[in-house]
Write an enzyme that holds these catalytic residues in place. Structure first.
Site, PDB file in Angstrom:
ATOM      1  N   ARG A 165      45.324  12.680  49.506  1.00  0.00           N
ATOM      2  CA  ARG A 165      46.506  11.819  49.761  1.00  0.00           C
ATOM      3  C   ARG A 165      46.168  10.348  49.513  1.00  0.00           C
ATOM      4  O   ARG A 165      46.641   9.463  50.211  1.00  0.00           O
ATOM      5  CB  ARG A 165      47.038  11.996  51.195  1.00  0.00           C
ATOM      6  CG  ARG A 165      47.509  13.388  51.531  1.00  0.00           C
ATOM      7  CD  ARG A 165      48.752  13.763  50.723  1.00  0.00           C
ATOM      8  NE  ARG A 165      49.345  15.011  51.169  1.00  0.00           N
ATOM      9  CZ  ARG A 165      48.991  16.210  50.721  1.00  0.00           C
ATOM     10  NH1 ARG A 165      48.061  16.336  49.797  1.00  0.00           N
ATOM     11  NH2 ARG A 165      49.599  17.302  51.148  1.00  0.00           N
ATOM     12  N   SER A 239      54.958  15.974  55.704  1.00  0.00           N
ATOM     13  CA  SER A 239      53.929  15.669  56.719  1.00  0.00           C
ATOM     14  C   SER A 239      53.964  14.181  57.019  1.00  0.00           C
ATOM     15  O   SER A 239      53.858  13.364  56.099  1.00  0.00           O
ATOM     16  CB  SER A 239      52.538  16.024  56.189  1.00  0.00           C
ATOM     17  OG  SER A 239      52.462  17.370  55.817  1.00  0.00           O
ATOM     18  N   GLU A 335      50.728   9.334  56.857  1.00  0.00           N
ATOM     19  CA  GLU A 335      50.775   9.585  55.404  1.00  0.00           C
ATOM     20  C   GLU A 335      51.965   8.852  54.792  1.00  0.00           C
ATOM     21  O   GLU A 335      51.914   8.348  53.675  1.00  0.00           O
ATOM     22  CB  GLU A 335      50.897  11.091  55.141  1.00  0.00           C
ATOM     23  CG  GLU A 335      50.938  11.425  53.668  1.00  0.00           C
ATOM     24  CD  GLU A 335      51.522  12.797  53.360  1.00  0.00           C
ATOM     25  OE1 GLU A 335      50.876  13.797  53.673  1.00  0.00           O
ATOM     26  OE2 GLU A 335      52.611  12.859  52.766  1.00  0.00           O
TER      27      GLU A 335
HETATM   28  P1  FAD Z   1      59.108   7.454  47.181  1.00  0.00           P
HETATM   29  O1  FAD Z   1      59.237   7.896  48.597  1.00  0.00           O
HETATM   30  O2  FAD Z   1      60.290   6.901  46.499  1.00  0.00           O
HETATM   31  O3  FAD Z   1      57.912   6.402  47.114  1.00  0.00           O
HETATM   32  C1  FAD Z   1      56.673   6.675  47.728  1.00  0.00           C
HETATM   33  C2  FAD Z   1      55.718   5.495  47.474  1.00  0.00           C
HETATM   34  O4  FAD Z   1      55.434   5.392  46.089  1.00  0.00           O
HETATM   35  C3  FAD Z   1      56.325   4.148  47.876  1.00  0.00           C
HETATM   36  O5  FAD Z   1      55.269   3.340  48.349  1.00  0.00           O
HETATM   37  C4  FAD Z   1      56.881   3.608  46.564  1.00  0.00           C
HETATM   38  O6  FAD Z   1      56.944   2.199  46.556  1.00  0.00           O
HETATM   39  C5  FAD Z   1      55.872   4.136  45.553  1.00  0.00           C
HETATM   40  N1  FAD Z   1      56.453   4.437  44.245  1.00  0.00           N
HETATM   41  C6  FAD Z   1      57.402   5.373  43.962  1.00  0.00           C
HETATM   42  N2  FAD Z   1      57.617   5.431  42.637  1.00  0.00           N
HETATM   43  C7  FAD Z   1      56.829   4.507  42.060  1.00  0.00           C
HETATM   44  C8  FAD Z   1      56.598   4.072  40.705  1.00  0.00           C
HETATM   45  N3  FAD Z   1      57.249   4.632  39.678  1.00  0.00           N
HETATM   46  N4  FAD Z   1      55.709   3.087  40.499  1.00  0.00           N
HETATM   47  C9  FAD Z   1      55.032   2.518  41.528  1.00  0.00           C
HETATM   48  N5  FAD Z   1      55.199   2.885  42.822  1.00  0.00           N
HETATM   49  C10 FAD Z   1      56.078   3.872  43.079  1.00  0.00           C
HETATM   50  N6  FAD Z   1      53.808  15.411  49.531  1.00  0.00           N
HETATM   51  C11 FAD Z   1      52.710  16.125  49.179  1.00  0.00           C
HETATM   52  O7  FAD Z   1      51.728  15.547  48.689  1.00  0.00           O
HETATM   53  N7  FAD Z   1      52.656  17.472  49.324  1.00  0.00           N
HETATM   54  C12 FAD Z   1      53.669  18.185  49.856  1.00  0.00           C
HETATM   55  O8  FAD Z   1      53.574  19.389  49.981  1.00  0.00           O
HETATM   56  C13 FAD Z   1      54.837  17.462  50.254  1.00  0.00           C
HETATM   57  N8  FAD Z   1      55.875  18.118  50.802  1.00  0.00           N
HETATM   58  C14 FAD Z   1      56.992  17.431  51.202  1.00  0.00           C
HETATM   59  C15 FAD Z   1      58.044  18.141  51.769  1.00  0.00           C
HETATM   60  C16 FAD Z   1      59.201  17.484  52.161  1.00  0.00           C
HETATM   61  C17 FAD Z   1      60.334  18.270  52.767  1.00  0.00           C
HETATM   62  C18 FAD Z   1      59.300  16.084  51.989  1.00  0.00           C
HETATM   63  C19 FAD Z   1      60.560  15.366  52.379  1.00  0.00           C
HETATM   64  C20 FAD Z   1      58.247  15.363  51.443  1.00  0.00           C
HETATM   65  C21 FAD Z   1      57.064  16.033  51.048  1.00  0.00           C
HETATM   66  N9  FAD Z   1      55.971  15.365  50.480  1.00  0.00           N
HETATM   67  C22 FAD Z   1      54.868  16.063  50.072  1.00  0.00           C
HETATM   68  C23 FAD Z   1      55.988  13.896  50.352  1.00  0.00           C
HETATM   69  C24 FAD Z   1      56.697  13.380  49.069  1.00  0.00           C
HETATM   70  O9  FAD Z   1      57.598  14.327  48.561  1.00  0.00           O
HETATM   71  C25 FAD Z   1      55.713  12.999  47.981  1.00  0.00           C
HETATM   72  O10 FAD Z   1      54.839  12.000  48.446  1.00  0.00           O
HETATM   73  C26 FAD Z   1      56.424  12.500  46.711  1.00  0.00           C
HETATM   74  O11 FAD Z   1      55.482  12.306  45.682  1.00  0.00           O
HETATM   75  C27 FAD Z   1      57.184  11.198  46.935  1.00  0.00           C
HETATM   76  O12 FAD Z   1      57.955  10.942  45.778  1.00  0.00           O
HETATM   77  P2  FAD Z   1      59.166   9.946  45.772  1.00  0.00           P
HETATM   78  O13 FAD Z   1      59.602   9.765  44.376  1.00  0.00           O
HETATM   79  O14 FAD Z   1      60.190  10.402  46.740  1.00  0.00           O
HETATM   80  O15 FAD Z   1      58.471   8.620  46.312  1.00  0.00           O
HETATM   81  N1  EPU Z   2      49.644  24.435  62.499  1.00  0.00           N
HETATM   82  C1  EPU Z   2      49.894  24.630  63.839  1.00  0.00           C
HETATM   83  N2  EPU Z   2      51.057  24.130  64.343  1.00  0.00           N
HETATM   84  C2  EPU Z   2      51.969  23.483  63.592  1.00  0.00           C
HETATM   85  C3  EPU Z   2      51.710  23.277  62.217  1.00  0.00           C
HETATM   86  C4  EPU Z   2      50.532  23.776  61.691  1.00  0.00           C
HETATM   87  O1  EPU Z   2      49.096  25.205  64.559  1.00  0.00           O
HETATM   88  O2  EPU Z   2      52.983  23.077  64.145  1.00  0.00           O
HETATM   89  C5  EPU Z   2      48.404  24.974  61.934  1.00  0.00           C
HETATM   90  C6  EPU Z   2      48.623  26.417  61.481  1.00  0.00           C
HETATM   91  O3  EPU Z   2      47.579  27.217  61.952  1.00  0.00           O
HETATM   92  C7  EPU Z   2      48.505  26.374  59.978  1.00  0.00           C
HETATM   93  C8  EPU Z   2      47.693  25.111  59.734  1.00  0.00           C
HETATM   94  O4  EPU Z   2      48.001  24.242  60.830  1.00  0.00           O
HETATM   95  O5  EPU Z   2      47.875  27.494  59.482  1.00  0.00           O
HETATM   96  C9  EPU Z   2      48.079  24.421  58.424  1.00  0.00           C
HETATM   97  O6  EPU Z   2      49.497  24.311  58.370  1.00  0.00           O
HETATM   98  P1  EPU Z   2      50.277  24.344  56.974  1.00  0.00           P
HETATM   99  O7  EPU Z   2      49.736  25.438  56.108  1.00  0.00           O
HETATM  100  O8  EPU Z   2      51.716  24.305  57.252  1.00  0.00           O
HETATM  101  O9  EPU Z   2      49.803  23.010  56.279  1.00  0.00           O
HETATM  102  P2  EPU Z   2      49.621  21.534  56.837  1.00  0.00           P
HETATM  103  O10 EPU Z   2      48.160  21.253  56.966  1.00  0.00           O
HETATM  104  O11 EPU Z   2      50.453  21.311  58.033  1.00  0.00           O
HETATM  105  C10 EPU Z   2      49.410  20.550  54.435  1.00  0.00           C
HETATM  106  C11 EPU Z   2      49.961  19.373  53.703  1.00  0.00           C
HETATM  107  C12 EPU Z   2      51.367  19.682  53.188  1.00  0.00           C
HETATM  108  C13 EPU Z   2      51.272  20.870  52.238  1.00  0.00           C
HETATM  109  C14 EPU Z   2      50.688  22.068  53.008  1.00  0.00           C
HETATM  110  C15 EPU Z   2      50.446  23.253  52.111  1.00  0.00           C
HETATM  111  C16 EPU Z   2      48.927  17.382  54.581  1.00  0.00           C
HETATM  112  C17 EPU Z   2      49.084  16.161  55.405  1.00  0.00           C
HETATM  113  N3  EPU Z   2      49.974  18.196  54.537  1.00  0.00           N
HETATM  114  O12 EPU Z   2      50.213  20.724  55.605  1.00  0.00           O
HETATM  115  O13 EPU Z   2      51.851  18.556  52.477  1.00  0.00           O
HETATM  116  O14 EPU Z   2      52.532  21.206  51.728  1.00  0.00           O
HETATM  117  O15 EPU Z   2      49.417  21.690  53.594  1.00  0.00           O
HETATM  118  O16 EPU Z   2      49.358  23.010  51.278  1.00  0.00           O
HETATM  119  O17 EPU Z   2      47.882  17.575  53.977  1.00  0.00           O
HETATM  120  C18 EPU Z   2      53.024  16.514  52.749  1.00  0.00           C
HETATM  121  O18 EPU Z   2      51.984  15.933  52.374  1.00  0.00           O
HETATM  122  O19 EPU Z   2      54.074  15.890  53.020  1.00  0.00           O
HETATM  123  C19 EPU Z   2      53.011  17.963  52.898  1.00  0.00           C
HETATM  124  C20 EPU Z   2      54.059  18.657  53.337  1.00  0.00           C
END
Ligand code: FAD
Ligand code: EPU
Length: 340
Positions: A165, A239, A335
């Site tokens: 991240r 997250s 994050e």
């Molecule tokens: P924004 O929120 O618009 O911007 C994020 C940051 O990047 C800001 O600081 C912004 O200024 C900067 N930025 C955006 N675009 C540009 C650009 N073109 N040039 C320079 N700076 C820029 N993230 C994960 O890593 N893994 C996951 O599994 C994951 N799951 C998610 C699930 C949900 C339901 C949600 C809501 C979010 C999740 N995220 C996850 C977080 C998010 O989706 C990612 O970080 C995504 O890449 C953000 O993209 P965005 O275009 O919405 O960025």
């Molecule tokens: N867990 C709990 N309680 C909870 C949530 C999770 O006990 O309420 C434990 C569970 O045992 C589970 C473990 O945590 O097995 C891991 O949970 P999960 O697989 O849901 O993944 P996470 O660690 O919570 C991370 C990323 C996600 C990504 C998933 C899948 C980060 C900060 N988050 O979540 O990314 O989608 O793994 O790879 O690394 C994001 O960055 O926004 C994001 C959603």
């Protein structure tokens, strides 16, 4: 002339669904649009916030500057001598649509990253990752314009300094570049990565024995839908915290009292703890105040349950951090990008 709008509602532009406004707002469809915007008085005299899908930001107030929405589209591909492909996507392409496009073409590499919200341009910011893959695994290079000089720069994978991240764009180069495109190196043959346990379980449920990239994508989509709230229904930014990396001693101390602590050993000798587990085991799952809440299914996700303000969500995050520290002695790091 690039149209700059005054006082725009940002609710459709942040997945927390916060009711905030921006003083100025502009959409950029090409590199030359951005260069033209740089010449305007508004650009020169106010602060800026670049956004894609607004799915990783928490706006604490109305924004008193210029929000720049990246809408640069376009996907091109170039075959490499070794049979792989370099696929370049405009920063304003919707991430999941881009992933589906590559899967349709049969290009492997991004399928585990299906259904992550947001745009291509933000993907390198925090080296997005899920289900055993991070973009650094198939990232090739990106193009960006300097926000002060407009000068174009190409960043190689090494120069992006990707980590968990993390990237250079959250550190030394924070706020300095407008990312315009990202190029990925993808493979033609279906090399799948199902090392993340939950994927195999889901594939079994789906009755798939020899998964292709389409199956892996569908499995990831199914898992994500079962766990994570849909931002169109419940405001959230995924997250809210990173999973903390701690020394073995800290891990052992926690494990003495809690045998079931969820942790993953890292190659550097440290241990990554599941922050969701820590938060849940402080008794905070579902905890709510001032309309902001810890998601009842996934404690790592904070939600806008009922007309919460950005400040209420931020204060909840501070409370969660303090409680986890008091209970386990572990510091959580946010994050989500906090916009003041
Ligand atoms: P924004 O929120 O618009 O911007 C994020 C940051 O990047 C800001 O600081 C912004 O200024 C900067 N930025 C955006 N675009 C540009 C650009 N073109 N040039 C320079 N700076 C820029 N993230 C994960 O890593 N893994 C996951 O599994 C994951 N799951 C998610 C699930 C949900 C339901 C949600 C809501 C979010 C999740 N995220 C996850 C977080 C998010 O989706 C990612 O970080 C995504 O890449 C953000 O993209 P965005 O275009 O919405 O960025
Ligand atoms: N867990 C709990 N309680 C909870 C949530 C999770 O006990 O309420 C434990 C569970 O045992 C589970 C473990 O945590 O097995 C891991 O949970 P999960 O697989 O849901 O993944 P996470 O660690 O919570 C991370 C990323 C996600 C990504 C998933 C899948 C980060 C900060 N988050 O979540 O990314 O989608 O793994 O790879 O690394 C994001 O960055 O926004 C994001 C959603």
């Amino acid at each position: 002339m690039i149209p700059v709008q005054n006082k725009v509602d940002l609710k459709p532009y942040n997945t927390f669904g916060l009711e905030v406004t921006t003083r100025y707002f502009a959409e950029i469809f090409s590199e030359s649009d951005f260069i033209a915007l740089q010449q305007t008085d508004v650009y020169k005299t106010t602060r800026h916030l670049i956004i894609g899908g607004g799915s990783n930001i928490l706006l604490l107030n109305d924004f008193d500057g210029l929000v720049i929405k990246n809408c640069i589209k376009g996907i091109t591909s170039t075959a490499q001598a070794d049979g792989s492909l370099l696929v370049k996507a405009g920063a304003g392409e919707v991430w999941h649509d881009f992933v589906l496009f590559t899967i349709e073409k049969g290009w492997a590499g991004l399928e585990n990253l299906s259904l992550i919200p947001g745009c291509v341009g933000a993907s390198p910011m925090q080296n997005i990752g899920a289900y055993g893959v991070e973009i650094k695994d198939c990232f090739y290079e990106l193009e960006a314009l300097h926000v002060k000089t407009g000068e174009k720069r190409i960043f190689s994978k090494q120069e992006c300094r990707f980590g968990y991240r993390e990237s250079i764009f959250k550190q030394e180069e924070k706020g300095n570049y407008f990312i315009t495109s990202v190029t990925f190196a993808l493979k033609r043959e279906a090399v799948t990565n199902t090392s993340y346990g939950a994927i195999n379980d889901e594939l079994n449920k789906m009755g798939v024995q020899q998964p292709g990239i389409r199956d892996v994508s569908q499995a990831v989509i199914n898992i994500r839908r079962s766990k994570l709230p849909d931002p169109l229904i419940t405001g959230n930014a995924g997250s809210f915290f990173k999973n903390p990396e701690v020394n073995k001693e800290v891990y052992e101390r926690i494990r003495e009292k809690h045998e079931n602590v969820v942790a993953y050993p890292l190659s550097n000798g440290k241990v990554k703890l599941a922050a969701g587990w820590l938060i849940e085991n402080c008794g905070l799952k579902g905890y709510e105040r001032h309309g902001a809440a810890v998601h009842a299914k996934q404690a790592l996700v904070l939600i806008n349950k009922q007309n919460a303000t950005g400040k209420a969500i931020y204060e909840l995050s501070a409370f969660v951090m303090q409680t986890v520290f008091d209970t386990f002695g572990v510091e959580l790091e946010r994050e989500v990008n906090i916009i003041t």
